[in-house]
Design an enzyme around this catalytic site. Structure first.
Site, mmCIF file in Angstrom:
data_model
loop_
_atom_site.group_PDB
_atom_site.id
_atom_site.type_symbol
_atom_site.label_atom_id
_atom_site.label_comp_id
_atom_site.label_asym_id
_atom_site.label_seq_id
_atom_site.Cartn_x
_atom_site.Cartn_y
_atom_site.Cartn_z
ATOM 1 N N SER A 131 0.827 -1.210 0.000
ATOM 2 C CA SER A 131 0.000 0.000 0.000
ATOM 3 C C SER A 131 0.860 1.259 0.000
ATOM 4 C CB SER A 131 -0.898 0.017 1.240
ATOM 5 O OG SER A 131 -1.564 1.261 1.371
ATOM 6 N N GLN A 179 0.525 -0.719 -4.822
ATOM 7 C CA GLN A 179 -0.750 -0.009 -4.926
ATOM 8 C C GLN A 179 -0.502 1.479 -4.784
ATOM 9 O OE1 GLN A 179 -2.129 1.500 -1.918
ATOM 10 N NE2 GLN A 179 -3.834 2.440 -3.011
ATOM 11 N N TYR A 223 -2.063 5.372 -4.481
ATOM 12 C CA TYR A 223 -3.091 6.394 -4.323
ATOM 13 C C TYR A 223 -2.629 7.640 -5.085
ATOM 14 C CZ TYR A 223 -5.738 3.968 -0.655
ATOM 15 O OH TYR A 223 -6.517 3.086 0.049
ATOM 16 N N THR A 244 -5.602 2.674 -7.127
ATOM 17 C CA THR A 244 -6.915 2.676 -6.476
ATOM 18 C C THR A 244 -7.696 3.894 -6.948
ATOM 19 O OG1 THR A 244 -6.190 1.440 -4.543
ATOM 20 C CG2 THR A 244 -8.121 2.833 -4.270
ATOM 21 N N LYS A 258 -8.033 -0.657 -9.292
ATOM 22 C CA LYS A 258 -8.774 -1.240 -8.166
ATOM 23 C C LYS A 258 -9.906 -0.298 -7.770
ATOM 24 C CE LYS A 258 -8.160 -2.866 -3.389
ATOM 25 N NZ LYS A 258 -8.877 -1.812 -2.628
ATOM 26 N N HIS A 302 -13.914 -1.296 -1.850
ATOM 27 C CA HIS A 302 -13.003 -0.919 -0.761
ATOM 28 C C HIS A 302 -13.426 -1.557 0.562
ATOM 29 C CE1 HIS A 302 -9.552 1.943 -0.663
ATOM 30 N NE2 HIS A 302 -9.667 1.767 0.645
ATOM 31 N N ARG A 308 -15.846 0.425 2.745
ATOM 32 C CA ARG A 308 -15.303 1.555 3.499
ATOM 33 C C ARG A 308 -15.419 2.878 2.752
ATOM 34 N NH1 ARG A 308 -11.821 -0.216 7.622
ATOM 35 N NH2 ARG A 308 -10.104 1.242 7.279
ATOM 36 N N ASP A 328 -12.353 -8.257 -4.937
ATOM 37 C CA ASP A 328 -11.926 -7.786 -3.627
ATOM 38 C C ASP A 328 -13.177 -7.396 -2.843
ATOM 39 O OD1 ASP A 328 -9.866 -6.410 -1.728
ATOM 40 O OD2 ASP A 328 -11.253 -4.792 -2.232
ATOM 41 N N GLY A 379 -8.122 -9.420 2.220
ATOM 42 C CA GLY A 379 -7.907 -8.221 3.001
ATOM 43 C C GLY A 379 -7.922 -8.463 4.486
#
Length: 367
Positions: free
Chosen positions: A111, A131, A133, A159, A237, A261, A264, A292, A315
């Protein structure tokens, strides 16, 4: 699983042990969803409603769960999902989880919000993806990509479902802040680095930090820029729409992750397993698709395969294992998923993942 060496019978055993081991606010950070947590619950409902139709008299005496994803051999059709701040769960955090993944041969997705340096994670020998952001500072975004390339990550996973963080009410009510020993190690000491550690009366410090560093204006033009920046395989994602799936294929994306997510982000969003068949159909023959959100065992993996996925991301169960017994706990989770999947495949008359499509009720005619 109640401690090191205890027998694991299901992931639910590990979940219970993790809840007992963690402080209540950390448990809420791990377990909670957004809003009224309708989508959090809906992910389980969607998977539980996937009825499998076993095939009889197949002569299947053994099941081989191995598959290939983006040219990589996977021993099981599952990878560890990207998850933030794993040192909240165990002092070794991401490094311990990656060592367990390496031992199991499972791909580990790092992440952007890792609490351990990227290079320490890749040094475990795990097969890794990174991953990403989308940050307000594009130069920093580009540097993260370059850093992942230098460290040997095999793919990039952008993501796309966090323009802003969802309203995670458990964290807001708890006034959740990170302890001083845990931080976003890959973002360094930027101007907002202290935000996630500073309590105030507005709620979650982690949400404030996200708002300060993430760019909510991520667009298809940015995906095209990213595609031109790196030669790594590119996954998106957070795709739930068939239209977005088709556009992803047109944009040169290599893989999709159907995800909300973990419940979330947008509360009320479609369950990931409910979205999967239409997305997989929209890009059939063009892109592989992972599922996921809500996966809680080997039977769920088989359900995902039956609906058209090539595999899943694991996860929260990985975090449960990390909380209970560090590296050994994560390995117990991965071993349990493999054992459950092999057992379910045998019972379903499914010798390999390639035989799974058509096992779900309503799709029997496809095989």
């Amino acid at each position: 699983m109640t401690g090191p060496g205890a027998a694991v019978r299901s992931l639910a055993d590990i979940e219970r042990a993790a809840r007992e081991a963690l402080a209540p606010d950390v448990w809420d950070f791990v377990a909670g969803g957004s809003g009224d947590e309708l989508t959090l619950a809906g992910n389980r409902t969607a998977l539980d409603q996937v009825a499998l139709v076993p095939r009889a008299l197949t002569g299947c005496a053994a099941a081989d769960p191995g598959c290939t994803v983006l040219g990589e051999p996977w021993p099981i059709p599952a990878a560890v999902a990207p998850m933030a701040y794993q040192r909240l769960l165990h002092p070794e955090g991401e490094v311990a989880a990656a060592r367990a993944a390496a031992a199991a041969g499972v791909t580990y997705v790092i992440s952007t919000m890792s609490s351990s340096p990227l290079e320490e994670i890749t040094a475990t020998g795990a097969r890794t993806w990174f991953q990403l952001y989308w940050l307000k500072d594009r130069a920093r975004t580009a540097e993260l990509v370059r850093r992942a390339e230098r460290a040997g990550c095999g793919a990039l996973m952008l993501t796309v479902d966090v323009p802003v963080m969802g309203r995670r009410l458990r964290d807001a009510r708890n006034g959740f802040t990170l302890p001083g020993s845990v931080s976003a190690a890959l973002l360094g000491d930027g101007p907002h680095s202290a935000t996630a550690h500073t309590a105030d009366d507005t709620g979650s410090a982690v949400a404030r930090h996200t708002s300060a560093v993430f760019d909510p204006a991520l667009s298809w033009q940015d995906v095209e820029w990213l595609r031109g920046l790196t030669s790594l395989p590119l996954a998106l994602k957070g795709v739930l729409s068939p239209a977005d799936a088709r556009r992803s294929a047109d944009a040169g994306v290599d893989l999709l992750v159907v995800s909300n997510h973990g419940g979330r982000q947008l509360d009320g969003a479609i369950g990931s397993a409910d979205a999967l068949p239409a997305v997989a159909s929209a890009v059939a023959g063009r892109l592989p698709v992972l599922l996921d959100s809500g996966v809680r065992g080997g039977t769920d993996v088989l359900r995902a395969l039956a609906l058209g996925a090539c595999g899943v991301l694991l996860g929260r169960p990985v975090l449960w294992g990390l909380a209970t017994d560090g590296e050994a706990g994560v390995r117990a989770v991965l071993d349990q998923v493999r054992d459950e999947l092999e057992h379910a495949m045998l019972l379903a008359g499914c010798p390999t993942p390639a035989h799974a499509p058509g096992l779900a009720r309503g799709t029997e005619g496809t095989r």
